[in-house]
Design a protein around this motif. Structure first.
Motif, PDB file in Angstrom:
ATOM      1  N   ARG A 129       0.823  -1.204   0.000  1.00 40.58           N
ATOM      2  CA  ARG A 129       0.000   0.000   0.000  1.00 40.58           C
ATOM      3  C   ARG A 129       0.862   1.261   0.000  1.00 40.58           C
ATOM      4  N   LEU A 130       1.978   1.224   0.713  1.00 37.28           N
ATOM      5  CA  LEU A 130       2.871   2.375   0.690  1.00 37.28           C
ATOM      6  C   LEU A 130       3.538   2.530  -0.672  1.00 37.28           C
ATOM      7  N   SER A 131       3.833   1.423  -1.325  1.00 32.38           N
ATOM      8  CA  SER A 131       4.379   1.503  -2.686  1.00 32.38           C
ATOM      9  C   SER A 131       3.344   2.079  -3.649  1.00 32.38           C
ATOM     10  N   ALA A 132       2.078   1.743  -3.460  1.00 31.27           N
ATOM     11  CA  ALA A 132       1.016   2.326  -4.280  1.00 31.27           C
ATOM     12  C   ALA A 132       0.934   3.835  -4.069  1.00 31.27           C
ATOM     13  N   VAL A 133       1.069   4.268  -2.821  1.00 33.09           N
ATOM     14  CA  VAL A 133       1.076   5.701  -2.521  1.00 33.09           C
ATOM     15  C   VAL A 133       2.227   6.384  -3.254  1.00 33.09           C
ATOM     16  N   LYS A 134       3.397   5.786  -3.184  1.00 35.75           N
ATOM     17  CA  LYS A 134       4.570   6.369  -3.843  1.00 35.75           C
ATOM     18  C   LYS A 134       4.354   6.474  -5.353  1.00 35.75           C
ATOM     19  N   ALA A 135       3.735   5.447  -5.950  1.00 35.30           N
ATOM     20  CA  ALA A 135       3.486   5.466  -7.386  1.00 35.30           C
ATOM     21  C   ALA A 135       2.517   6.580  -7.770  1.00 35.30           C
ATOM     22  N   LEU A 136       1.480   6.777  -6.983  1.00 36.41           N
ATOM     23  CA  LEU A 136       0.539   7.858  -7.261  1.00 36.41           C
ATOM     24  C   LEU A 136       1.216   9.228  -7.133  1.00 36.41           C
ATOM     25  N   GLN A 137       2.052   9.363  -6.125  1.00 33.27           N
ATOM     26  CA  GLN A 137       2.761  10.629  -5.947  1.00 33.27           C
ATOM     27  C   GLN A 137       3.680  10.924  -7.131  1.00 33.27           C
ATOM     28  N   ALA A 138       4.204   9.870  -7.743  1.00 34.02           N
ATOM     29  CA  ALA A 138       5.127  10.037  -8.867  1.00 34.02           C
ATOM     30  C   ALA A 138       4.411  10.292 -10.187  1.00 34.02           C
ATOM     31  N   THR A 139       3.107  10.137 -10.210  1.00 33.50           N
ATOM     32  CA  THR A 139       2.349  10.327 -11.455  1.00 33.50           C
ATOM     33  C   THR A 139       1.383  11.497 -11.299  1.00 33.50           C
TER      34      THR A 139
END
Length: 451
Positions: A129-139
């Motif tokens: 879930r934290l990796s998903a957060v990071k991916a959204l922040q990067a896009t």
């Protein structure tokens, strides 16, 4: 070239691999109070690394700390919508150690799987879930407000969840809640699960003498073990139905939507038998309906007399059994304990004592809720037509305290598969499932913010 959300997720997972391994390295066994503070410190830093505001709640008497983190919607996100994630940082003890094929707390890759204690239940899920957060922040940025609450006592029954939710209801307030874990069934369908059964754990105790006797005295003296087993046999019929008067009176029938969803669920008996090594016929002709809306009464363990090596001809003075009942909507744990005690007295087992240990009420969200329907629709992007809506899990968790207090729907999804063995040696998840789950999580958040 602009990254797609899927590509951003894949990149984040690679970058976060060491963090996953470090989290799993912590031996956070709540039953033994191991490495609790170290794990809380780790989570503080993990949340801060994605820009979260973190608070550690230590104000619930007798409880392991709760970690609470918040992230605001991005500039293009919807600041009027909030999603709360619930996870837990504690894990089961690793024993029996001799059955592990790898070191329990070392993240190991074996045949396309991540293997470690807690990788499926529930440390791996939180890291995804934290990796998903990071991916959204990067896009595109975070599409809504996010909250995380992570407890450290789920594996010992979440004894302090109720006061925590009551004390911190304002901080926890959210439009929707995503629960700790979930995954794929034995037919490789991705399950979106909308509730949990409840539980009532208890003991039966009986004492027939002040001390153990020589077994020759069984000619005239009663035997606590026989007394207990007869009392146990009186509680459940050969058809698996509980015989306690009033036990089923409060069971709520499935709604039309719940019936439809249940009828659509598969049950692969062959795979299930292989995964668990079942050696006896199933105890029901409709396992799917039973998993969703049937109550159970299970003997967890028996203890009496001499249980060591060799022979000891003893007539035991006392006997104890541990049991649990899995409950469905409208059933109350303490009421059922009282009904069991009353039944034993009524049929001549007044000397057999019911000792209530713990209970959690069941919870089930409305399947027609817009967020649940969104979760199903979004799943098609990642999982195609292999998606099933499940009214509730057969297991238990403290959902009712969140659902009733916050008045929000709860859904569960995650990284597990039918062979994850979450409480057993060689606990594992498939790496491909881990990647899919992180991508799906990011897609759900994005669609929730838009709609």
């Amino acid at each position: 070239m602009t990254m797609t959300l899927k590509q951003a997720v894949e990149q984040a997972l690679v970058a976060d691999h060491d963090r996953l391994a470090a989290y799993l390295k912590l031996e956070t066994v709540s039953a033994q109070h191991r490495e609790i503070d170290e794990t809380v410190d780790f989570l503080e830093q993990a949340f801060k690394s994605v820009g979260a505001t973190v608070t550690v709640w230590r104000d619930v008497a007798g409880s392991h700390p709760f970690v609470f983190a918040t992230l605001p919607a991005g500039p293009a996100g919807n600041a009027d919508k909030t999603l709360l994630f619930y996870n837990h940082y504690d894990v089961q003890p690793p024993e029996p150690l001799d059955e592990w094929q790898t070191a329990p707390f070392d993240l190991t890759e074996v045949d396309g799987k991540y293997v470690a204690r807690g990788v499926s239940d529930d440390k791996g899920e939180l890291m995804a879930r934290l990796s998903a957060v990071k991916a959204l922040q990067a896009t595109s940025g975070l599409p809504c407000n996010l909250k995380f609450v992570v407890e450290g006592e789920e594996e010992i029954g979440s004894p302090h969840i109720a006061p925590m939710v009551q004390q911190h209801a304002a901080e926890l307030a959210a439009d929707v809640i995503v629960w700790e874990t979930g995954g794929k069934d034995a037919d490789e369908n991705f399950d979106i699960t909308c509730g949990v059964k409840g539980i009532m754990s208890f003991e039966l105790r009986v004492k027939t003498a002040e001390k153990d006797l020589h077994s020759s005295l069984a000619a005239y003296a009663d035997n606590a073990a026989w007394r207990l087993t007869r009392a146990l046999a009186s509680l459940r019929g050969l058809d698996n139905r509980v015989l306690v008067e009033g036990f089923y009176d409060d069971v709520r029938a499935l709604t039309v939507e719940e019936q439809r969803a249940t009828a659509a669920l598969p049950f692969n008996e062959t795979t299930t038998r292989e995964n668990f090594g079942l050696k006896r016929p199933l105890v029901t002709t409709d396992p799917v309906a039973a998993l969703v809306n049937a109550t159970t009464m299970t003997i967890n363990g028996l203890s009496s007399g001499y249980e060591g090596e060799g022979v000891k001809t003893v007539l035991p003075k006392q006997a104890t059994a541990k049991l649990d009942c899995r409950l469905v909507p409208n059933q109350e744990p303490k009421k059922l304990a009282q009904l069991i005690q009353a039944q034993l007295v009524r049929i001549g087992f007044e000397d057999v004592e019911v000792v209530y240990l713990l209970g959690e009420k069941p919870f089930r969200s409305k399947l027609t809720d817009p967020f649940i329907q969104l979760a199903v629709k979004t799943a098609a992007k990642v999982y195609g037509d292999r998606v099933k809506l499940v009214p509730n899990a057969a297991g238990t968790g403290p959902q009712v305290f969140f659902g009733e207090t916050l008045q929000a729907p709860i859904v569960a999804f995650g990284t597990t598969w039918a062979g994850s063995d979450p409480h057993a040696p060689n606990e594992n998840i498939r790496i491909a499932d881990y990647q899919q789950d992180a991508w799906y999580t990011a897609e759900v958040l994005r669609d929730f913010g838009v709609e």
